[in-house]
Write a protein that holds these residues in place. Structure first.
Motif, short mmCIF file in Angstrom:
data_model
loop_
_atom_site.label_atom_id
_atom_site.label_comp_id
_atom_site.label_asym_id
_atom_site.label_seq_id
_atom_site.Cartn_x
_atom_site.Cartn_y
_atom_site.Cartn_z
N ALA A 27 9.71 -1.11 7.55
CA ALA A 27 9.24 -0.20 6.51
C ALA A 27 7.73 -0.34 6.32
CB ALA A 27 9.97 -0.46 5.21
N GLY A 28 7.04 0.78 6.30
CA GLY A 28 5.59 0.77 6.11
C GLY A 28 5.07 2.19 6.16
N ILE A 29 3.83 2.37 5.71
CA ILE A 29 3.22 3.70 5.74
C ILE A 29 1.83 3.62 6.36
CG2 ILE A 29 4.55 4.69 3.85
CD1 ILE A 29 2.31 4.02 1.95
N SER A 30 1.40 4.75 6.91
CA SER A 30 0.15 4.82 7.66
C SER A 30 -0.92 5.54 6.84
CB SER A 30 0.37 5.57 8.97
OG SER A 30 0.53 6.97 8.72
N PRO A 31 -2.17 5.57 7.32
CA PRO A 31 -3.25 6.26 6.59
C PRO A 31 -3.01 7.75 6.39
CG PRO A 31 -4.17 4.79 8.23
CD PRO A 31 -2.69 4.84 8.48
N GLN A 32 -2.16 8.34 7.22
CA GLN A 32 -1.88 9.77 7.11
C GLN A 32 -0.83 10.08 6.04
OE1 GLN A 32 -1.98 8.23 10.27
NE2 GLN A 32 -4.12 8.84 10.37
N MET A 33 -0.25 9.03 5.45
CA MET A 33 0.91 9.23 4.58
C MET A 33 0.64 8.99 3.09
SD MET A 33 3.64 7.30 7.08
CE MET A 33 5.09 7.59 6.08
N ALA A 34 -0.45 8.31 2.76
CA ALA A 34 -0.67 7.95 1.36
C ALA A 34 -2.11 7.52 1.14
CB ALA A 34 0.28 6.84 0.94
N ASP A 35 -2.46 7.27 -0.13
CA ASP A 35 -3.80 6.77 -0.43
C ASP A 35 -3.86 5.26 -0.23
OD1 ASP A 35 -2.61 5.61 -2.69
OD2 ASP A 35 -3.40 7.11 -4.07
N ALA A 36 -5.04 4.69 -0.41
CA ALA A 36 -5.25 3.27 -0.12
C ALA A 36 -4.36 2.38 -0.97
CB ALA A 36 -6.72 2.91 -0.33
N GLU A 37 -4.24 2.69 -2.25
CA GLU A 37 -3.44 1.83 -3.13
C GLU A 37 -1.98 1.82 -2.72
OE1 GLU A 37 -2.51 0.95 -7.87
OE2 GLU A 37 -3.75 2.68 -7.29
N GLN A 38 -1.43 2.97 -2.42
CA GLN A 38 -0.02 3.03 -2.03
C GLN A 38 0.20 2.34 -0.68
OE1 GLN A 38 2.32 3.66 -3.90
NE2 GLN A 38 4.11 3.97 -2.62
N ILE A 39 -0.73 2.47 0.23
CA ILE A 39 -0.63 1.77 1.51
C ILE A 39 -0.57 0.27 1.28
CG2 ILE A 39 -1.92 1.18 3.63
CD1 ILE A 39 -2.97 4.11 3.55
N LEU A 40 -1.43 -0.24 0.41
CA LEU A 40 -1.42 -1.68 0.12
C LEU A 40 -0.13 -2.10 -0.57
CD1 LEU A 40 -5.10 -2.10 -1.13
CD2 LEU A 40 -4.16 -2.88 1.07
N ARG A 41 0.34 -1.29 -1.48
CA ARG A 41 1.56 -1.65 -2.21
C ARG A 41 2.76 -1.72 -1.26
NH1 ARG A 41 2.23 -2.05 -7.27
NH2 ARG A 41 4.36 -1.25 -7.17
N VAL A 42 2.91 -0.74 -0.41
CA VAL A 42 4.07 -0.72 0.49
C VAL A 42 3.93 -1.78 1.58
CG1 VAL A 42 5.36 0.65 2.18
CG2 VAL A 42 4.60 1.70 0.03
N ASN A 43 2.79 -1.81 2.24
CA ASN A 43 2.64 -2.69 3.41
C ASN A 43 2.39 -4.15 3.05
OD1 ASN A 43 2.87 -0.26 4.71
ND2 ASN A 43 0.82 -0.25 5.57
N VAL A 44 1.64 -4.39 1.97
CA VAL A 44 1.33 -5.77 1.58
C VAL A 44 2.35 -6.30 0.58
CG1 VAL A 44 -0.36 -7.27 0.45
CG2 VAL A 44 -1.13 -5.53 2.07
#
Length: 272
Positions: free
Chosen positions: A85-102
């Motif tokens: 599970a994870g999201i890429s730069p094309q899928m969300a803003d920076a904060e959401q990317i950090l929340r999901v991936n980190v």
């Protein structure tokens, strides 16, 4: 007792491809945020003779992750978790990317440590993007907050991303940092997991022919990667799935605390 494997992001892409391999001798628990996608994935696996259940899970919510693990344990002997599970730069803003991936990875790693027993293995999915960060841009001191204050971890990483001039670059650096963190956190937890006789490692894919990979193609990321790649093509989902599944079995029983780069030679080409 039936062996059970959890696959996050299991409703499609690398997760579903991995499920088709592990499902030959494991009972599967797939998780995703979308119930309809889960239902379709479970149906597809069932038609192939694979036993699977789908559970809606938010990896950014520790309680949701805990519930997922408890449900999986009720189905048999929980022996592995493949965290795609994870999201890429094309899928969300920076904060959401950090929340999901980190934050999502912190929750998975910590919750699974509490439940891990002898022989268990956690395979995290990082990315070749995590290998592309210049050394001076890797915020390792900030990463340490993963062990004490995950909220502060996300806030400090987001501040780093906001130093970038535009949203495009903020999303890109958030993704690279998040995947570099996955590699780091997997390595840092190896000894901790080892006390229980369990393993943890990460795999860094390049660009594969998945939904996320197609977003890279639309953004021009594939063309950029192919310029330095040793293999001038994108990867097939079954190719990365074979690696993920192998690492999640006892065949790789002495493999832990390492990141495996599976990018078709993109990073090798950049360094040559």
């Amino acid at each position: 007792m039936k062996r059970v494997s959890i696959i996050t992001g299991g409703a499609g892409g690398m997760g579903l491809a991995t499920a088709k391999i592990l499902g030959s001798d494991h009972r599967l628990v797939l998780c995703d945020l979308n119930q309809n996608r889960l239902d379709l994935a479970v149906q597809e696996l069932s038609e192939a003779g694979i036993e699977a259940v789908g559970i809606v899970t938010d990896v950014t919510d520790r309680n949701s992750v805990n519930e997922l693990i408890v449900r999986a344990q009720s189905l048999g002997n929980l022996v592995s978790l493949v965290h795609t599970a994870g999201i890429s730069p094309q899928m969300a803003d920076a904060e959401q990317i950090l929340r999901v991936n980190v934050l999502g990875t912190v929750n998975i790693v910590n919750a699974m440590f509490d439940a891990a027993s002898e022989g268990f293995v956690l395979v995290n999915v990082a990315s070749m993007a995590g290998h592309m960060l210049p050394e001076f841009m890797i915020p390792r001191r900030t990463y340490r907050y993963a062990f004490s204050d995950s909220g502060k971890l996300i806030k400090k990483l987001l501040l780093r991303c906001k130093l970038m001039p535009t949203d495009f670059y903020r999303r890109g650096i958030a993704y690279s940092i998040s995947k570099n963190f996955v590699m780091w956190f997997s390595r840092e937890n190896a000894a901790r997991y080892g006390v229980k006789g369990a393993r943890i490692l990460s795999i860094s894919p390049g660009i594969y022919d998945t939904e996320m990979g197609k977003l890279e193609e639309q953004s021009g990321g594939v063309d950029i990667a192919m310029k330095s790649a040793a293999l001038k093509r994108v990867g097939r989902p079954d190719e990365i799935a074979e690696l993920l599944a192998f690492c999640a079995t006892t065949k790789a029983g002495y493999l832990t605390g390492i990141d495996i780069l599976a990018d078709g030679g993109v990073i090798a080409g950049r360094k040559s």
